[in-house]
Write an enzyme that holds these catalytic residues in place. Structure first.
Site, mmCIF file in Angstrom:
data_model
loop_
_atom_site.group_PDB
_atom_site.id
_atom_site.type_symbol
_atom_site.label_atom_id
_atom_site.label_comp_id
_atom_site.label_asym_id
_atom_site.label_seq_id
_atom_site.Cartn_x
_atom_site.Cartn_y
_atom_site.Cartn_z
ATOM 1 N N ASP A 78 -44.488 -42.305 -62.208
ATOM 2 C CA ASP A 78 -45.140 -43.241 -61.292
ATOM 3 C C ASP A 78 -46.034 -44.230 -62.023
ATOM 4 O O ASP A 78 -46.123 -45.409 -61.654
ATOM 5 C CB ASP A 78 -45.978 -42.473 -60.263
ATOM 6 C CG ASP A 78 -45.134 -41.852 -59.171
ATOM 7 O OD1 ASP A 78 -44.035 -41.359 -59.491
ATOM 8 O OD2 ASP A 78 -45.563 -41.856 -58.005
ATOM 9 N N CYS A 119 -44.429 -33.715 -62.359
ATOM 10 C CA CYS A 119 -45.061 -34.923 -61.830
ATOM 11 C C CYS A 119 -44.811 -35.140 -60.338
ATOM 12 O O CYS A 119 -44.173 -34.337 -59.672
ATOM 13 C CB CYS A 119 -44.622 -36.130 -62.652
ATOM 14 S SG CYS A 119 -45.270 -36.083 -64.346
ATOM 15 N N ASP A 120 -45.258 -36.297 -59.876
ATOM 16 C CA ASP A 120 -45.518 -36.582 -58.466
ATOM 17 C C ASP A 120 -44.424 -36.188 -57.472
ATOM 18 O O ASP A 120 -44.614 -35.329 -56.624
ATOM 19 C CB ASP A 120 -45.808 -38.076 -58.310
ATOM 20 C CG ASP A 120 -47.025 -38.491 -59.110
ATOM 21 O OD1 ASP A 120 -47.267 -37.898 -60.165
ATOM 22 O OD2 ASP A 120 -47.728 -39.415 -58.697
ATOM 23 N N LYS A 121 -43.275 -36.866 -57.524
ATOM 24 C CA LYS A 121 -42.245 -36.650 -56.503
ATOM 25 C C LYS A 121 -41.306 -35.513 -56.856
ATOM 26 O O LYS A 121 -40.522 -35.073 -56.016
ATOM 27 C CB LYS A 121 -41.408 -37.927 -56.291
ATOM 28 C CG LYS A 121 -42.234 -39.192 -56.098
ATOM 29 C CD LYS A 121 -43.272 -39.034 -55.001
ATOM 30 C CE LYS A 121 -44.225 -40.210 -54.967
ATOM 31 N NZ LYS A 121 -45.081 -40.302 -56.169
ATOM 32 N N CYS A 191 -50.629 -36.122 -65.651
ATOM 33 C CA CYS A 191 -51.953 -36.758 -65.653
ATOM 34 C C CYS A 191 -53.055 -35.721 -65.491
ATOM 35 O O CYS A 191 -52.899 -34.723 -64.777
ATOM 36 C CB CYS A 191 -52.028 -37.802 -64.550
ATOM 37 S SG CYS A 191 -50.897 -39.195 -64.798
ATOM 38 N N GLU A 442 -47.067 -47.454 -53.960
ATOM 39 C CA GLU A 442 -48.485 -47.164 -54.153
ATOM 40 C C GLU A 442 -49.222 -48.451 -54.488
ATOM 41 O O GLU A 442 -48.731 -49.272 -55.266
ATOM 42 C CB GLU A 442 -48.669 -46.156 -55.292
ATOM 43 C CG GLU A 442 -48.127 -44.781 -54.968
ATOM 44 C CD GLU A 442 -48.277 -43.795 -56.113
ATOM 45 O OE1 GLU A 442 -48.073 -42.606 -55.878
ATOM 46 O OE2 GLU A 442 -48.604 -44.235 -57.238
ATOM 47 N N SER A 468 -51.914 -44.092 -54.926
ATOM 48 C CA SER A 468 -51.793 -43.108 -55.994
ATOM 49 C C SER A 468 -52.828 -42.017 -55.802
ATOM 50 O O SER A 468 -53.886 -42.238 -55.206
ATOM 51 C CB SER A 468 -52.017 -43.807 -57.340
ATOM 52 O OG SER A 468 -52.311 -42.873 -58.346
#
Length: 550
Positions: A78, A119-121, A191, A442, A468
């Site tokens: 992202d 990570c995110d998704k 992150c 985002e 985000s």
């Protein structure tokens, strides 16, 4: 075993021939075939090291009597999509991840799967696949990267936005920024702040498909490999015992996840993803559940971006079990829910130790009396909107100002850079929802510019897009209905007064109902010009209040 359909019977001779071609022995033919779903790639820092995690998983599978087969799925970074068209793809990629796992597992009749995420998704996509397929499954992760260090202080990528603003304002030189870029990088891993990546790994653990403590083990520790190996060992037992995701994830475990999300001040994206996960499992969940729990669960953690602590601090302070132990005093935790470890939440809580009561505070002495995410409704968001209230300064909780309207993030960023945005304004960005974006981008580029220009505590931002996990400030997203669906956000004009009251959970435009309806009558939905996957996505995606599912 499900894989017997490939291995048993005279009519499966060609299937066995292909399996022998993989290097399987006669002894291997008697073992469960376990998919090791690896989201490795070389463009995403959170995933570049996952091949080493996969090797540890396969070692655990083999040691426990399973036959591991590594299969791939995608993983978008992202952070690298911020501020350009690439940001249209991360949320839609969640569906591709779930679909690709379904295709590989069903086509090859696998008996179970270990899902390697970070990570995110990727995490929600894998959770969705696990519930959809409902075969024995366990999730493990690659962990977060190390924090950087500048002038003796811990730093992360979000600090760079502040320095970027200093450069644009002439307070520091570009050389200072360039130096900080290198000093703030922490190597491979997710992150370091509590963004969507960390939030969703924690959700996977609370939901029960990840071993206790796994979600917060840093990438740079040897213990990271040990957890991966343990996951590989555990999947074989789950297959033998026929324990499936829907035996573990229930409505009650989803409510536990919401409670923890509120307590830690999680990313607003957890709302989208938990709704989508519930949808896959045909489990009841709505925005009202988030609002109800938000009012009852205090925020007991103070993580970046709004606070001062990092994911690694949680690892050393008691992990997710420590958070559950603290929340147990609220009587809001369903303690009989199960984990893939075969322990109940109650048993996990009993063994948990809180080692730092600043990182994991008591519910009696919280950072905020209510949860870190709030659901706002009103005539501008009739079906709801979402804000990370735990990252909003107190003076911004109630705010009213004139609208500055932009039809995409790029236009808003340009206006911020040109200093067209003034203290007291409410930026309204439309046509950025799941359909309108498309992909519900985002708006981190916009919020980062506001922070960098010193307006983060003086300007609000409202959008049908999303934010985000690294966003802080009065950033209200997920406005439903979105603009292209004829939501009131579509008809906001420059100068209209926007009234935000996060304490009362309201978001309104100061117009009469009659004026709103008259404007909506003249609204014309823009024509979608996307091609390929995004065009198909626009045609099938639901609104954000339903999780933006297909």
């Amino acid at each position: 075993m499900k894989s017997d359909i490939l291995k048993r019977g005279i009519d499966k001779t060609t299937h066995r021939q292909l399996l022998y071609s993989l290097g399987m022995s006669d002894a291997d033919m008697k073992k469960p075939i376990i998919g090791v779903v690896n989201s490795f790639n070389e463009i995403n820092p959170g995933h570049k090291h996952l091949n080493t995690i996969a090797e540890s998983v396969k070692l655990g599978v083999s040691a426990s009597g399973g036959y591991p087969v590594e299969i791939p799925t995608i993983a978008i970074c992202d952070g690298l999509t911020i501020g350009h068209k690439g940001m249209k793809y991360p949320l839609p990629s969640r569906e591709i991840i779930a679909d690709s796992i379904e295709a590989m597992v069903m086509a090859h009749a696998l008996d179970g799967m270990v899902l390697i995420t970070n990570c995110d998704k990727i995490t929600p996509g894998m959770l969705m696949a696990a519930l959809r397929l409902n075969i024995p499954s366990i999730i493990t992760s690659g962990g977060q990267m190390a924090t950087g260090c500048v002038n003796g202080k811990k730093v992360d990528a979000l600090h760079l936005f502040d320095t970027m603003g200093d450069v644009q304002s002439g307070r520091v030189t570009e050389e200072v920024l360039f130096e900080q870029e290198k000093l703030s990088e922490g190597g491979c891993g997710a992150c370091v702040e509590l963004g969507t990546a960390g939030s969703m790994r924690i959700m996977a653990e609370v939901l029960g498909l990840m071993l206790p403590y796994d979600s917060v083990v840093p990438a740079y520790l040897g213990n990271r490999q040990a957890f991966a190996k343990n996951a590989g060992e555990r999947i074989v037992s789950l297959i033998k015992e026929d324990i499936k995701p829907l035996d573990i994830i229930t409505r009650s475990s989803l409510l536990n996840a919401i409670a923890v999300a509120m307590a830690i001040g999680a990313s607003t994206n957890t709302v989208l993803h938990l709704l989508a996960i519930a949808h896959e499992g045909e489990l009841e969940l709505s925005l009202d559940d988030f609002d109800t729990i938000s009012r009852k669960i205090p925020r007991i953690c103070n993580f970046r971006p709004g606070g001062i602590y990092y994911m690694e601090d949680l690892y050393y302070s008691g992990g997710v079990p420590g958070i559950l132990k603290a929340l147990n005093e609220t009587s809001m935790i369903f303690k009989q829910e199960k984990n893939v470890s075969e322990e109940t939440i109650e048993e996990i809580i009993e063994k948990a130790v809180i080692k730092n009561n600043k990182v994991i505070a008591s519910v009696k002495s919280p950072y905020d009396k209510e949860g870190g995410i709030a659901i706002l409704k009103g005539n501008l968001a009739p079906q709801g909107s979402v804000v990370k209230i735990g990252a909003v300064d107190q003076e911004m909780l109630i705010f009213e100002g004139p609208a500055k309207v932009y039809i995409c993030e790029e236009d808003a960023v340009e206006a911020i850079v040109k200093r067209d945005i003034k203290e007291g304004d409410v930026i309204v960005i439309t046509n950025e929802g799941p359909k309108g974006g498309p992909g519900m981008r985002e708006m981190l580029a916009a919020t980062a510019q506001l922070t960098g220009m010193g307006l983060g505590k003086k300007v609000a931002l409202v959008t049908d897009g999303r934010f985000s996990g690294g966003t802080k400030g009065a950033a209200i997203g997920h406005v439903v209905p979105e603009a292209v669906d004829g939501g009131p956000i579509a008809i906001v004009k420059n100068g209209d007064r926007i009234r935000i009251d996060m304490k009362e959970r309201s978001l309104n435009i100061v117009l009469s109902d009659e004026e709103i309806q008259n404007r909506l009558k003249t609204y014309k939905r823009p024509i979608c010009t996307e091609k390929g996957y995004l065009k198909r996505y626009v045609a099938n995606v639901s609104n954000a209040s339903l999780g933006a599912v297909l």
